[in-house]
Write a protein that holds these residues in place. Structure first.
Motif: not given
Length: 784
Positions: A164-168, A172, A196-198
């Motif tokens: 699951r991708l996380s962006l902050e 990433a 994309k996020e999530d």
């Protein structure tokens, strides 16, 4: 130079090396033998001198150097800081596969067997779950486990992973869906694609982890949105590396196989098309790999078990064979299956569908009045199934004399009745043999229209399930005996007796109930069965049987025939499911080789190859179990996430040093009651007695006790359910008050009851298999 001059005559494999290479060098076996004899690590020039390779012969000297490096890469040797090559076992080194734990630590599972080596969280940062390593033993941890450090990574086994991708803040990373990989994968901005996020993404690992940095990767595919229907299965497939696509070469090969049985296929086969063979399976089953027929004879029965002849279509070395071996087995998820063979074979040409000609391998058995196997004939045949029957139909036919099904299937009813008569004899023989049976509850997930869990229901097994089990058991035993007599190298289904430390803990536990397990260091299944019989009518029956079951080893595939402890068989293999298990296909090929009357040495597999095959198939079986468990656990967590705050009665299924795992009624979903939830006391875990005991109050929580809980929190990412403890429901028979069960006393007499006060009857788990509960989404037959 001649070949003879180039090769050391002391090398036992000199001839083999001379046949393979124009300018041969010493074999790996001879190098290992030489290092063993000299009992010290050697540098390259010292190894060359020891195995008679002249440094002036540049070609052979360089070839020897490359071979030594390859042996290091393959984990056969280790190279120390001085550059000397040594034997792993002489340097207290262990070669094996890394098994990660969701909490960050891990283990090295030794290739040569023995106890696992504990790896701290710090060591696990250098590697990923599944990697192959060489580790050094450095001592014991605080729990008395052998602890190690990574000396060398011989193979990185994770090239891709799903997560699951996380962006902050411009950063990433991907959290792996496989919870055995505790490290997040860093994704540079140029490796994000359009993710994309999530979203759930497939990541290619560009840089493997090391002592200084974590793994780095790039997104190669956006699989779908988090929580999308079916995503839990896609995630499990990717997380566990289950092959799920067919290559172009395989499709081309498959196209060369016709859709129907041809006249040429019938050559040399016995014609059984007029025999009343029938299949008995789940209502939604699509692949039928076994058909049965029974007939009364003088002093016993004739039992014919016809099995789909997969080996006729899947030849060794073909693309179909390579892919089947890679998969090892079919993997059954809720409402979806990843088959071992393409649908054209698994559902079509190999499947024993009704009213069509099909090729089969037949075990034709003579069984006496007591249920003992007297003799067996194996032959290839052509059959035509006369009916596709379900377990429900057959159970009704044999238990209800007035059932309209008896008229509907009037032509098959004699066969069905005879099979049932034989089943009762085989069942009695099973009980007398002392084969183990334990009480468990198997479940089936029922989905709504949006593919969300509607309910989880127990699977009810009837006599028709057991009838087929006994027929398959008999065929598997007959096959093992036949191939053992012919001394063929095969993979047996091996279930060894419990290990010494587990037996010691089990006996400590049983002593609390005044029970004794006979048999000393080598108890038999009969000894276990005697204990089970003593608790048959006791309120702690389920508890005792659960602990006995957990003392058992897992069954594996291995060419050394060590018997099957649980079934109490001296000879046992798998013959009956070649559509969905590769070991069965290997066994069919061994039978064919016996028919050919060629020397055993001409068989395409030897014992060494069978060791490799058996290990691989055991691994793919565990992989399938882990993947299906992950998918089901996610579904159950998602199911519970909508029930926060609800209260349920539950039964304790496991005790640990950090709390209690319980299964909630009537959901059949498991969660954790943390140790801090149990009250104002210091609770201590007793491993031998499988319980938590309060230091001040003496309160004991053990397997089988009933408590009331509330759903407190659900973590979908970690697949964890946290429960709040409300009250204990384990009551004494006399007062109805909560009972404090002390470790030196047995539980009070009394029956476990359901919500209506009726005594619960746990379903028996037969130590063989379970038939699929239906179609492509149903579970496979249980392992034994």
């Amino acid at each position: 130079m001649t070949t003879e001059k180039q090769t050391d005559l002391n090398d036992p494999h000199a001839t083999r090396e001379a046949e393979k290479y124009d300018n041969p060098i010493p074999s790996r076996e001879f190098i290992l033998q030489t290092l063993e004899e000299l009992q010290k690590p050697l540098r390259l020039f010292e190894v060359a001198k020891a195995v008679n390779v002249d440094e002036d012969d540049e070609e052979r000297y360089e070839a020897l150097s490359r071979r030594l490096k390859a042996m290091v890469r393959d984990g056969q040797l280790i190279r120390n800081r001085r550059g000397a090559f040594g034997l792993l076992k002489k340097m207290d080194l262990i070669k094996g596969r890394v098994l990660g734990h969701p909490d960050g630590f891990g283990f090295v599972v030794p290739d040569e067997g023995g106890k696992d080596l504990f790896l701290s969280e710090k060591e696990m940062h250098k590697i990923l779950h599944g990697d192959r390593v060489i580790a050094s033993v450095v001592g014991e941890d605080r729990r008395g486990r052998q602890e190690g450090i990574i000396v060398e990574v011989t193979e990185h086994c994770t090239a891709q992973l799903l997560g699951r991708l996380s962006l902050e803040d411009g950063m990433a990373w991907v959290r792996p869906d496989n919870n055995r990989i505790a490290q997040d994968v860093f994704i540079p901005q140029d490796g994000l694609m359009d993710a994309k996020e999530d979203q759930i993404v497939l990541v290619e690992i560009l840089h493997q982890p090391s002592a200084r940095s974590g793994p780095i990767g790039k997104v190669v595919e956006v699989v779908g949105d988090y929580m999308a229907p079916g995503m839990e299965i896609d995630s499990a497939i990717h997380a566990h590396g289950i092959p799920n696509s067919w290559s172009d070469a395989l499709i081309a090969e498959l196209d060369q196989i016709g859709d129907e049985v041809t006249e040429a296929d019938l050559e040399g086969r016995k014609d059984l098309r007029n025999l009343q063979l029938v299949t008995i399976d789940g209502a939604d089953t699509k692949d039928f790999d076994d058909a049965v027929f029974a007939k009364r004879r003088k002093n016993g029965w004739k039992l014919i078990v016809a099995i789909a002849d997969v080996s006729h279509y899947v030849k060794p070395g073909t693309e179909l064979d390579k892919e089947a071996l890679k998969r090892g087995n079919s993997v059954y998820f809720p409402q979806r299956v990843v088959p071992m063979l393409p649908s054209k074979l698994s559902d079509g040409l190999c499947s024993l569908n009704p009213h069509v000609d099909r090729l089969c391998m037949v075990a034709d058995m003579a069984i006496d009045e007591s249920g003992k196997l007297e003799r067996t004939q194996f032959y290839q045949a052509v059959m035509n199934s006369k009916a596709r029957l379900t377990y429900t139909q057959v159970n009704e036919m044999v238990t209800d004399a007035n059932s309209p099904l008896r008229s509907e299937y009037s032509e098959q009813i004699e066969n069905v009745d005879t099979l049932y008569e034989l089943f009762k004899v085989l069942q009695k023989a099973r009980e007398e043999r002392g084969a183990l049976e334990f009480d468990t509850t198997e479940t089936r997930i029922v989905f709504d229209d949006e593919r969300k869990i509607k309910e989880i229901v127990p699977v009810v097994r009837n006599d028709a399930h057991k009838l087929i089990e006994e027929c398959m058991l008999m065929a598997n035993v007959a096959t093992a005996r036949f191939l053992k007599w012919h001394k063929m190298p095969i993979v047996y289904r091996v279930h060894e007796s419990p290990m010494e430390d587990r037996l010691q803990n089990l006996r400590t536990f049983l002593a609390d109930f005044g029970l004794t397990l006979n048999g000393g260091d080598t108890p038999t299944a009969q000894d276990f069965a005697e204990v089970a019989a003593q608790v048959e009518d006791k309120p702690y029956k389920h508890l005792v049987q659960t602990v006995m079951l957990r003392s058992m080893n897992q069954a594996v595939y291995h060419p050394e025939n060590k018997g099957h402890f649980g079934l109490n068989y001296e000879n046992y293999t798998h013959f009956t499911s070649p559509i969905r298990r590769y070991p069965d296909l290997l066994v069919h090929r061994a039978i064919r080789h016996v028919w050919s009357k060629q020397p055993i040495s001409d068989f395409i597999y030897d014992d060494a190859k069978m060791v490799e095959m058996g290990q691989h198939c055991s691994d793919t079986e565990r992989r399938a179990d882990d993947a299906t468990r992950d998918a089901e656990t996610f579904l159950k967590c998602e199911f519970l996430s909508h029930r926060l705050g609800e209260e349920y009665e539950a039964v304790i299924t496991a005790a640990t040093n950090f709390g209690l795992f319980v299964e909630m009624d009537p959901l059949y979903v498991e969660g954790l009651v943390h140790i801090t939830e149990l009250g104002d006391d210091y609770f201590h875990y007793d491993n031998a007695r499988h319980c938590l005991k309060g230091e001040r109050t003496g309160k004991v929580y053990r397997l089988g006790d009933r408590i009331k809980v509330q759903v407190a929190q659900v973590n979908l990412d970690e697949r964890k359910v946290d429960l709040r403890f409300i009250e204990s429901l384990t009551e004494s028979e006399d007062t109805g008050e909560s009972e404090e069960v002390r470790e030196d006393s047995a539980p009070a007499e009394g029956e476990s009851q359901d919500d209506n006060g009726a005594k619960k009857k746990p379903r028996k788990k037969r130590y063989y298999r379970k038939k699929r509960s239906g179609g492509k989404s149903s579970k496979p037959k249980a392992k034994s």
